[in-house]
Write a protein that holds these residues in place. Structure first.
Motif, PDB file in Angstrom:
ATOM      1  N   GLY A 488       0.835  -1.198   0.000  1.00 48.05           N
ATOM      2  CA  GLY A 488       0.000   0.000   0.000  1.00 48.05           C
ATOM      3  C   GLY A 488       0.869   1.246   0.000  1.00 48.05           C
ATOM      4  N   ARG A 489       0.545   2.149  -0.890  1.00 46.20           N
ATOM      5  CA  ARG A 489       1.310   3.392  -0.975  1.00 46.20           C
ATOM      6  C   ARG A 489       1.027   4.299   0.228  1.00 46.20           C
ATOM      7  NH1 ARG A 489      -0.452   4.358  -5.390  1.00 46.20           N
ATOM      8  NH2 ARG A 489      -2.138   5.800  -4.872  1.00 46.20           N
ATOM      9  N   GLY A 490      -0.175   4.199   0.779  1.00 45.25           N
ATOM     10  CA  GLY A 490      -0.598   5.056   1.882  1.00 45.25           C
ATOM     11  C   GLY A 490      -1.549   6.124   1.382  1.00 45.25           C
ATOM     12  N   CYS A 491      -2.748   6.173   1.963  1.00 49.96           N
ATOM     13  CA  CYS A 491      -3.728   7.176   1.542  1.00 49.96           C
ATOM     14  C   CYS A 491      -4.604   7.550   2.737  1.00 49.96           C
ATOM     15  CB  CYS A 491      -4.596   6.626   0.401  1.00 49.96           C
ATOM     16  SG  CYS A 491      -5.615   5.200   0.867  1.00 49.96           S
ATOM     17  N   LEU A 495      -5.266   5.707   6.677  1.00 49.23           N
ATOM     18  CA  LEU A 495      -4.479   6.500   7.636  1.00 49.23           C
ATOM     19  C   LEU A 495      -2.996   6.512   7.255  1.00 49.23           C
ATOM     20  CD1 LEU A 495      -6.126   5.137  10.926  1.00 49.23           C
ATOM     21  CD2 LEU A 495      -6.778   7.153   9.611  1.00 49.23           C
ATOM     22  N   SER A 496      -2.731   6.490   5.949  1.00 47.48           N
ATOM     23  CA  SER A 496      -1.367   6.530   5.392  1.00 47.48           C
ATOM     24  C   SER A 496      -0.525   5.321   5.793  1.00 47.48           C
ATOM     25  CB  SER A 496      -0.644   7.824   5.820  1.00 47.48           C
ATOM     26  OG  SER A 496      -1.341   8.960   5.375  1.00 47.48           O
ATOM     27  N   SER A 497      -1.171   4.239   6.223  1.00 46.19           N
ATOM     28  CA  SER A 497      -0.433   3.053   6.665  1.00 46.19           C
ATOM     29  C   SER A 497      -0.204   2.054   5.532  1.00 46.19           C
ATOM     30  CB  SER A 497      -1.190   2.354   7.797  1.00 46.19           C
ATOM     31  OG  SER A 497      -2.409   1.818   7.318  1.00 46.19           O
ATOM     32  N   GLY A 498      -1.032   2.131   4.480  1.00 42.96           N
ATOM     33  CA  GLY A 498      -0.952   1.146   3.405  1.00 42.96           C
ATOM     34  C   GLY A 498      -1.763  -0.110   3.678  1.00 42.96           C
ATOM     35  N   TYR A 499      -2.422  -0.163   4.846  1.00 45.34           N
ATOM     36  CA  TYR A 499      -3.209  -1.342   5.224  1.00 45.34           C
ATOM     37  C   TYR A 499      -4.620  -0.930   5.646  1.00 45.34           C
ATOM     38  CZ  TYR A 499       1.428  -3.520   5.704  1.00 45.34           C
ATOM     39  OH  TYR A 499       2.699  -3.976   5.493  1.00 45.34           O
ATOM     40  N   ARG A 500      -5.581  -1.807   5.392  1.00 45.87           N
ATOM     41  CA  ARG A 500      -6.954  -1.563   5.843  1.00 45.87           C
ATOM     42  C   ARG A 500      -7.642  -2.901   6.082  1.00 45.87           C
ATOM     43  NH1 ARG A 500     -11.025   2.322   5.861  1.00 45.87           N
ATOM     44  NH2 ARG A 500     -13.108   1.496   5.438  1.00 45.87           N
ATOM     45  N   GLU A 501      -8.200  -3.085   7.268  1.00 46.40           N
ATOM     46  CA  GLU A 501      -8.838  -4.334   7.702  1.00 46.40           C
ATOM     47  C   GLU A 501      -7.788  -5.418   7.941  1.00 46.40           C
ATOM     48  OE1 GLU A 501     -11.845  -4.284   8.548  1.00 46.40           O
ATOM     49  OE2 GLU A 501     -12.818  -2.698   7.398  1.00 46.40           O
TER      50      GLU A 501
END
Length: 568
Positions: A488-491, A495-501
């Motif tokens: 993940g590039r971060g968005c 939360l700019s982490s590159g991860y979700r769930e």
């Protein structure tokens, strides 16, 4: 519209005219809409109802709003409370008109009001309530931050001094906690946490500041540092909500609170402990609207899923789930119980605490103050003629012994242990004092698990992975060359982490004859693991994680963060 709905249901063969008349009469008697009655009686699902409205009103229907982006103009012009109360959110702005998703397409007056607010035509489309609510939450992500900042600005320095003085002089902190600005601040901190999908809120005092942190997808984020002078009032307010003793600040306390936020039923478990610089409070958030995960959706590989599905259909034996706190053990147990829950089985659980209510299952909560421990509760459960028993945790010899005796007398027992891997659960039971022959004859499988973060779909991109890192994870050069690796590039969404769930990675050890002999010989956990992996009956946590990396679900770094090297 009501008559059209009844006629449609009759035409589709869902209800007969007599039943339709009863529903309509009930609607008039209770003063509620017919569609609400039909949903409550489960005469049709929300999806079916929305499809009917879409067909009748000649508008589109979308079952999911994943990937939709809310136009900034909508967020600026439409208050969040209006969007939530009326279940409306824009998904597109083009040619001077807004395409608006709504879970209530029949409520035309709300769409008229919305058109007036936006100063533009509105083109509705029908979408499920949960999808609309989630998109509204994402769209108004920063609303809570702005309200918090405005609240803090609204409390002048003079107010800080007054609050501090009252706290120092007053024995009853209730009046301080109930000051409107503090209530507003705490409510917004909680609501913001829910919108960010946080599992915990930490309110941590330091010498010179008060730090608020959210745990999102297993990681802690600093989100705000309210003035130190508000510390006592904020913590007191939280304790009042959780029905805790606000005058007691020298001893640890536990409490709880249930609230409704963004159309979701939320439960909070609250814990406070005294520290050098004041009380530290942690709120564990339980979103009950998410319900119980299906066994198919917790991250099991097809091979492991097939094995687990077979194991939970056994008539007797113990299935253990192991892993550290927060690794998803309870979710796995609930998913398993939910799958086998039928009218033919008497299922009883004893938990600390009960996290979700399972329909048709008797659940008992541990209460040490009342003398209800896992051991005493389990001893009583076996006299209730159960078929399946779930014990929240085995932590002592007495609980382990009763669980094993229950399994040997024809019950299927589920429980958890805190060990690093699956074979470690076997040696842990022996360390507790259980005889090896009892362990080998009662335990039928052990599942170890961890949670890894999934790559954010919004900012997912391919990259060239380091061959050495791939080798450390156990991925061969040939497999690495054939695969595409992502990160993940971060968005803003993640939360700019590159991860979700998150999803689970698993290590399943079925107890076969070879493993039973090893248990009887008291062999080490590492020896059992090496032998089981060599025979192909076990894939380690790191192996399962590597498979998810090759599938493009997570990253090498994430798997290495939560797993240990396979030393064999």
């Amino acid at each position: 519209m009501q008559q059209k709905l009844l006629a449609w249901l009759e035409r589709e063969g869902r209800i007969d005219p007599k039943k339709g008349g009863e529903y309509l009469a009930g609607s008039h008697k209770q003063g509620v809409s017919l569609d609400r009655i039909l949903l409550e009686k489960k005469a049709l699902s929300e999806t079916e109802l929305l499809r009917f409205y879409a067909e009748t009103l000649a508008i589109p229907f979308r079952e999911t709003l994943q990937g939709a982006a809310v136009p900034p103009e909508f967020v600026k012009r439409v208050p969040a409370h209006f969007a939530r109360n009326n279940h409306v959110v824009a998904v597109q702005h083009s040619n001077g008109a807004f395409q608006v998703a709504t879970a209530r397409p029949q409520h035309l007056y709300a769409l008229d009001d919305l058109s007036h607010m936006l100063g533009a035509p509105v083109e509705p489309l029908a979408a499920p309530t949960a999808e609309v609510a989630d998109l509204i939450t994402r769209a108004y992500r920063h609303e809570g931050e702005e309200v918090v900042q405005e609240t803090l600005k609204g409390i002048e320095e003079a107010d800080f001094g007054a609050i501090t003085k009252e706290i120092e002089l007053s024995e009853d902190l209730l009046d301080i906690a109930n000051k409107a600005p503090v209530i507003k601040l705490v409510n917004m901190l909680i609501f913001q946490a829910i919108k960010m999908r946080a599992s915990d809120i930490h309110v941590q005092p330091y010498q010179d500041r008060l730090q608020v942190r959210y745990r999102v997808d297993g990681m802690l984020y600093d989100v705000m540092s309210p003035p130190k002078k508000l510390q006592e009032a904020i913590i007191s307010r939280i304790k009042v909500m959780a029905k805790m003793d606000i005058a007691e600040r020298r001893l640890p306390q536990d409490g709880g609170v249930a609230q409704k936020a963004a159309n979701k039923d939320i439960d909070f478990r609250v814990s406070s402990i005294p520290t050098l610089f004041g009380e530290r409070v942690v709120l564990r958030i339980q979103d009950k609207s998410k319900g119980i995960y299906d066994l198919e959706k917790i991250g099991l590989s097809p091979e492991n899923y097939k094995k687990v599905a077979e194991l939970i259909d056994f008539s007797h034996g113990i299935i253990l789930v192991t892993g550290p706190t927060g690794s998803g053990k309870t979710t796995t147990l609930y998913a398993s119980l939910s799958r086998i829950n039928t009218k033919d089985l008497n299922i009883i659980t004893i938990e600390n605490p009960i996290e979700y209510h399972l329909p048709g299952i008797s659940q008992i909560e541990v209460s040490t103050k009342k003398g209800m421990t896992f051991a005493t509760g389990l001893r009583s459960i076996v006299r209730q003629d159960p078929d399946v028993i779930m014990v929240g945790e085995i932590r002592d010899y007495e609980t382990a012994d009763i669980a094993i005796q229950s399994a040997l007398t024809g019950h299927l027992v589920f429980s958890t242990l805190h060990t690093n891997d699956a074979p470690g659960a076997i040696t842990r039971l022996v360390d507790l004092g259980v005889e090896p022959f009892l362990v080998s004859s009662s335990v039928i499988a052990v599942v170890a698990q961890r949670l890894v973060r999934l790559i954010c779909d919004k900012c997912k991109e391919p990259y060239a992975a380091d061959p050495k890192t791939m080798a450390d994870l156990g991925i061969s050069p040939d497999a690495a060359r054939a695969a595409t690796f992502y990160r993940g590039r971060g968005c803003e969404e993640c939360l700019s982490s590159g991860y979700r769930e998150r999803t689970g990675i698993y290590e399943l050890l079925p107890i076969d004859d070879d493993v039973r002999e090893q248990i009887m010989r008291r062999e080490s956990a590492n020896r059992m693991k090496k032998d089981a992996a060599g025979r192909g009956i076990l894939k380690t946590l790191r192996m399962d994680g590597a498979a998810k990396v090759l599938a493009g679900l997570t990253t090498v770094e994430e798997v290495m963060r939560v797993t240990q090297r396979d030393n064999f």
